[in-house]
Design an enzyme around this catalytic site. Structure first.
Site, PDB file in Angstrom:
ATOM      1  N   ASP A  13       0.808  -1.228   0.000  1.00  0.00           N
ATOM      2  CA  ASP A  13       0.000   0.000   0.000  1.00  0.00           C
ATOM      3  C   ASP A  13       0.838   1.274   0.000  1.00  0.00           C
ATOM      4  O   ASP A  13       0.418   2.303   0.523  1.00  0.00           O
ATOM      5  CB  ASP A  13      -0.968   0.031   1.208  1.00  0.00           C
ATOM      6  N   LYS A  16       1.775   2.211  -5.106  1.00  0.00           N
ATOM      7  CA  LYS A  16       2.296   1.679  -6.369  1.00  0.00           C
ATOM      8  C   LYS A  16       1.369   1.986  -7.539  1.00  0.00           C
ATOM      9  O   LYS A  16       1.809   2.365  -8.624  1.00  0.00           O
ATOM     10  CB  LYS A  16       2.492   0.153  -6.256  1.00  0.00           C
ATOM     11  N   ALA A  39      -4.145  -7.721  -3.659  1.00  0.00           N
ATOM     12  CA  ALA A  39      -3.673  -6.362  -3.944  1.00  0.00           C
ATOM     13  C   ALA A  39      -4.850  -5.411  -4.130  1.00  0.00           C
ATOM     14  O   ALA A  39      -5.920  -5.814  -4.588  1.00  0.00           O
ATOM     15  CB  ALA A  39      -2.814  -6.373  -5.208  1.00  0.00           C
ATOM     16  N   GLY A  40      -4.641  -4.161  -3.764  1.00  0.00           N
ATOM     17  CA  GLY A  40      -5.611  -3.100  -4.062  1.00  0.00           C
ATOM     18  C   GLY A  40      -4.804  -1.880  -4.448  1.00  0.00           C
ATOM     19  O   GLY A  40      -4.155  -1.279  -3.606  1.00  0.00           O
ATOM     20  N   HIS A  41      -4.782  -1.555  -5.731  1.00  0.00           N
ATOM     21  CA  HIS A  41      -3.959  -0.444  -6.227  1.00  0.00           C
ATOM     22  C   HIS A  41      -4.875   0.702  -6.645  1.00  0.00           C
ATOM     23  O   HIS A  41      -5.683   0.554  -7.564  1.00  0.00           O
ATOM     24  CB  HIS A  41      -3.085  -0.912  -7.395  1.00  0.00           C
ATOM     25  N   GLN A 223       1.880  -6.019  -3.195  1.00  0.00           N
ATOM     26  CA  GLN A 223       2.366  -6.140  -1.815  1.00  0.00           C
ATOM     27  C   GLN A 223       3.676  -5.339  -1.668  1.00  0.00           C
ATOM     28  O   GLN A 223       3.882  -4.376  -2.389  1.00  0.00           O
ATOM     29  CB  GLN A 223       2.559  -7.606  -1.411  1.00  0.00           C
ATOM     30  N   ARG A 304      -5.373   0.487   8.746  1.00  0.00           N
ATOM     31  CA  ARG A 304      -3.958   0.102   8.661  1.00  0.00           C
ATOM     32  C   ARG A 304      -3.232   0.579   9.914  1.00  0.00           C
ATOM     33  O   ARG A 304      -3.511   1.663  10.413  1.00  0.00           O
ATOM     34  CB  ARG A 304      -3.314   0.738   7.423  1.00  0.00           C
ATOM     35  N   GLY A 414      -0.009  14.026  -2.857  1.00  0.00           N
ATOM     36  CA  GLY A 414      -1.463  13.854  -2.829  1.00  0.00           C
ATOM     37  C   GLY A 414      -1.827  12.676  -3.704  1.00  0.00           C
ATOM     38  O   GLY A 414      -0.998  12.191  -4.487  1.00  0.00           O
TER      39      GLY A 414
HETATM   40  P1  GDP Z   1      -0.797   0.411  -3.536  1.00  0.00           P
HETATM   41  O1  GDP Z   1      -1.393  -0.870  -3.069  1.00  0.00           O
HETATM   42  O2  GDP Z   1       0.676   0.469  -3.305  1.00  0.00           O
HETATM   43  O3  GDP Z   1      -1.159   0.764  -4.944  1.00  0.00           O
HETATM   44  O4  GDP Z   1      -1.426   1.537  -2.595  1.00  0.00           O
HETATM   45  P2  GDP Z   1      -2.979   1.669  -2.163  1.00  0.00           P
HETATM   46  O5  GDP Z   1      -3.747   2.164  -3.318  1.00  0.00           O
HETATM   47  O6  GDP Z   1      -3.452   0.450  -1.491  1.00  0.00           O
HETATM   48  O7  GDP Z   1      -2.858   2.743  -1.012  1.00  0.00           O
HETATM   49  C1  GDP Z   1      -2.327   4.009  -1.221  1.00  0.00           C
HETATM   50  C2  GDP Z   1      -3.395   5.034  -0.852  1.00  0.00           C
HETATM   51  O8  GDP Z   1      -2.802   6.318  -0.742  1.00  0.00           O
HETATM   52  C3  GDP Z   1      -4.464   5.192  -1.923  1.00  0.00           C
HETATM   53  O9  GDP Z   1      -5.670   5.546  -1.306  1.00  0.00           O
HETATM   54  C4  GDP Z   1      -3.942   6.347  -2.771  1.00  0.00           C
HETATM   55  O10 GDP Z   1      -4.973   7.048  -3.444  1.00  0.00           O
HETATM   56  C5  GDP Z   1      -3.316   7.205  -1.722  1.00  0.00           C
HETATM   57  N1  GDP Z   1      -2.149   8.005  -2.139  1.00  0.00           N
HETATM   58  C6  GDP Z   1      -1.191   7.709  -3.039  1.00  0.00           C
HETATM   59  N2  GDP Z   1      -0.254   8.682  -3.050  1.00  0.00           N
HETATM   60  C7  GDP Z   1      -0.636   9.597  -2.132  1.00  0.00           C
HETATM   61  C8  GDP Z   1      -0.071  10.813  -1.658  1.00  0.00           C
HETATM   62  O11 GDP Z   1       1.007  11.254  -2.062  1.00  0.00           O
HETATM   63  N3  GDP Z   1      -0.759  11.481  -0.681  1.00  0.00           N
HETATM   64  C9  GDP Z   1      -1.941  11.022  -0.176  1.00  0.00           C
HETATM   65  N4  GDP Z   1      -2.530  11.729   0.770  1.00  0.00           N
HETATM   66  N5  GDP Z   1      -2.498   9.886  -0.603  1.00  0.00           N
HETATM   67  C10 GDP Z   1      -1.838   9.172  -1.560  1.00  0.00           C
HETATM   68  P1  IMO Z   2      -0.977  -4.133  -2.258  1.00  0.00           P
HETATM   69  O1  IMO Z   2      -0.534  -4.680  -3.581  1.00  0.00           O
HETATM   70  C1  IMO Z   2      -0.971  -4.552   2.088  1.00  0.00           C
HETATM   71  C2  IMO Z   2      -1.067  -8.622   3.690  1.00  0.00           C
HETATM   72  C3  IMO Z   2      -2.311  -9.069   4.413  1.00  0.00           C
HETATM   73  C4  IMO Z   2      -1.718 -10.061   5.385  1.00  0.00           C
HETATM   74  C5  IMO Z   2      -0.618 -10.715   4.563  1.00  0.00           C
HETATM   75  C6  IMO Z   2      -1.025 -12.028   3.917  1.00  0.00           C
HETATM   76  O2  IMO Z   2      -2.247  -3.407  -2.285  1.00  0.00           O
HETATM   77  O3  IMO Z   2       0.153  -3.377  -1.627  1.00  0.00           O
HETATM   78  P2  IMO Z   2      -2.606 -12.707   1.907  1.00  0.00           P
HETATM   79  O4  IMO Z   2      -4.005 -12.300   1.566  1.00  0.00           O
HETATM   80  O5  IMO Z   2      -1.611 -12.380   0.858  1.00  0.00           O
HETATM   81  O6  IMO Z   2      -2.532 -14.127   2.360  1.00  0.00           O
HETATM   82  O7  IMO Z   2      -2.248 -11.841   3.215  1.00  0.00           O
HETATM   83  O8  IMO Z   2      -0.262  -9.778   3.571  1.00  0.00           O
HETATM   84  N1  IMO Z   2      -1.310  -8.106   2.323  1.00  0.00           N
HETATM   85  C7  IMO Z   2      -1.221  -6.820   1.989  1.00  0.00           C
HETATM   86  N2  IMO Z   2      -1.005  -5.734   2.746  1.00  0.00           N
HETATM   87  N3  IMO Z   2      -1.102  -4.427   0.756  1.00  0.00           N
HETATM   88  C8  IMO Z   2      -1.276  -5.520  -0.023  1.00  0.00           C
HETATM   89  O9  IMO Z   2      -1.256  -5.455  -1.369  1.00  0.00           O
HETATM   90  C9  IMO Z   2      -1.405  -6.777   0.591  1.00  0.00           C
HETATM   91  N4  IMO Z   2      -1.621  -8.029   0.139  1.00  0.00           N
HETATM   92  C10 IMO Z   2      -1.543  -8.834   1.205  1.00  0.00           C
HETATM   93  O10 IMO Z   2      -2.937  -7.987   5.066  1.00  0.00           O
HETATM   94  O11 IMO Z   2      -1.106  -9.371   6.448  1.00  0.00           O
HETATM   95 MG    MG Z   3      -2.908  -1.551  -1.787  1.00  0.00          MG
END
Ligand code: GDP
Ligand code: IMO
Ligand code: MG
Length: 423
Positions: A13, A16, A39-41, A223, A304, A414
């Site tokens: 998170d 990416k 994953a959640g991007h 991850q 988180r 942001g």
């Molecule tokens: P990923 O899994 O690495 O793609 O990251 P996630 O999408 O799960 O989590 C990142 C969160 O931070 C998302 O809600 C993005 O919209 C947000 N985000 C990304 N870059 C920034 C930043 O520079 N500032 C803020 N405030 N939020 C951000």
């Molecule tokens: P992105 O790509 C954050 C964490 C879970 C748990 C551990 C194992 O969005 O960064 P799993 O479902 O893989 O068996 O879970 O890994 N986890 C993540 N934490 N971002 C992720 O993906 C994750 N994918 C798995 O919370 O602790």
């Molecule tokens: Mg994520």
């Protein structure tokens, strides 16, 4: 051409999705190499916010091929929903989404097994996203799993039944209620039919031929390195190699073909799920990070855990990945802190200071040692270029660069595509 790799250096998170979307116009191909619907991007642009789980984050840029590689574990049901959710964007999936026939398939029983294993662990549970990731990789390594290519076979249903029988006997051992299986199966088989219409390919050829043709390829990690199956905070990890080497395995690209490695990290640190987190905060500062950073899981909505940046952990991630450029995310979340702390070392029970990433299973072994830095204490709304940053923030960036011995080439202020400052 060489393939660039983008990956998270912390516990996931890091942002990416935002960066892949931002960089995508420079590339011809974006490819996912491991993980799956855990994953959640998140991508934000033109007032739209969208979360991708299995589909690569280049999907909103036309003229770009998105590839899901062999190292990924795929849930056809999630895929179906994801594509449905993208309908309003008029994306031509026949033109720009390709799926490896070698990618592993997540069956409904893999999700039940995930839940059964977690339940059996009691308070030692991993905090899995329960998307079936671990059990699917287990079957892949155990050489009994099903792959995307199998859905095209006439006897797919028979192969499915053999595996499900095996799963049911394990579920029975765990006394896990599998009564919802028939309902899950009917959705699964509908999704499989839909899945057959996607471009199912030998993605290792697609990618290597693209590189041969001089095309630019970006591998998108899921991850983060501290969740890597080998090098992460085992056993509180995911079940794949989230590191640069995973991009070679997960796409069929030779190590000699790796170009830049972009390491993404937050200006602080978060973790979702169980396991050690030395710099975790349980006070008002941690609460403030969660609130300002909207730190709730993109996949599960769970809050988180938040804490200060951890340099021994980052140095470790940079080392195992061969990171050549750093991108620092979510700097704006620290805007209104009088003081910003950086963990430079860990102290062991006997008082020894170390700067190696070293965790025992429950994180009791190490105590973080902090350097305190002055906060910038202002918003960054008017910042358009790096030179506009307040002095205290520039000092923070320079300190991290010196410690990490790697240049920070981009700072994100942001969530929107546009809130990105190049350095
Ligand atoms: P990923 O899994 O690495 O793609 O990251 P996630 O999408 O799960 O989590 C990142 C969160 O931070 C998302 O809600 C993005 O919209 C947000 N985000 C990304 N870059 C920034 C930043 O520079 N500032 C803020 N405030 N939020 C951000
Ligand atoms: P992105 O790509 C954050 C964490 C879970 C748990 C551990 C194992 O969005 O960064 P799993 O479902 O893989 O068996 O879970 O890994 N986890 C993540 N934490 N971002 C992720 O993906 C994750 N994918 C798995 O919370 O602790
Ligand atoms: Mg994520």
């Amino acid at each position: 051409m060489k393939m660039d790799v983008l990956l998270g250096l912390q516990w996931g998170d890091e942002g990416k999705g935002k960066v892949v979307d931002y960089l995508a116009p420079k590339y011809d191909v974006v490819a996912r190499f491991q993980g799956g619907p855990n994953a959640g991007h998140t991508l934000e642009f033109d007032g739209i916010k969208h979360v991708l789980h299995q589909i690569p984050s280049g999907i909103f840029r036309s003229n770009l091929r998105n590839i899901i590689g062999n190292g990924v574990v795929l849930d056809p049901v999630v895929m179906n929903k994801e594509i449905e959710g993208l309908k309003k964007f008029n994306i031509d999936f026949k033109e720009n989404l390709f799926v490896s026939k070698k990618a592993a398939i997540i069956l409904p029983t893999h999700k039940l097994l995930d839940a059964a294993y977690e339940k059996s662990k009691g308070d030692k549970k991993i905090g899995s996203t329960l998307k079936g990731i671990g059990p699917t990789y287990q079957d892949k390594i155990g050489r009994v799993g099903l792959r995307v290519g199998d859905i095209l076979a006439d006897d797919f249903k028979d192969r499915y039944n053999v595996l499900v029988e095996r799963h049911l006997s394990i579920l029975e051992y765990y006394k896990f209620d599998a009564s919802e299986l028939p309902a899950l199966e009917s959705t699964f088989f509908e999704a499989v039919e839909f899945f057959k219409n996607l471009n199912l390919v030998e993605s290792e050829y697609e990618i290597n031929e693209a590189l041969e043709d001089g095309k630019k390829v970006l591998a998108e990690g899921a991850q983060g390195s501290l969740l890597d199956i080998d090098f992460g905070s085992y056993p509180y990890v995911t079940s794949s190699n989230t590191m640069t080497a995973g991009a070679c395995n997960g796409l069929g690209v030779a190590p000699s073909r790796i170009g830049e490695v972009f390491g993404i990290f937050k200006a602080y640190c978060t973790r979702v799920g169980g396991g050690p987190f030395p710099t975790e905060l349980f006070d008002a500062d941690g609460e403030k990070m969660r609130k300002e950073g909207n730190e709730f899981g993109s996949t599960t909505g769970r809050p988180r855990r938040c804490g200060w940046i951890d340099l021994p952990a980052l140095k470790y991630s940079i080392m195992i990945n061969g990171v050549s450029q750093l991108f620092m995310m979510k700097v704006d979340v620290l805007n209104f802190f009088e003081e910003v702390k950086v963990c430079t070392h860990y102290q062991l029970m006997d008082g020894t200071k170390i700067d190696r990433f070293s965790l025992d299973k429950d994180g009791q072994e190490v105590e973080p040692v902090y350097k305190s830095m002055k906060g910038w204490n202002c918003d960054l709304l008017s910042v358009e270029k790096y030179e506009d940053f307040p002095v205290a923030l520039k000092e923070y960036v320079t300190f991290l660069e010196n410690e990490l011995k790697t240049p920070i080439k981009m700072v994100s202020v942001g969530p929107d595509r546009k809130q990105t400052i190049l350095k």
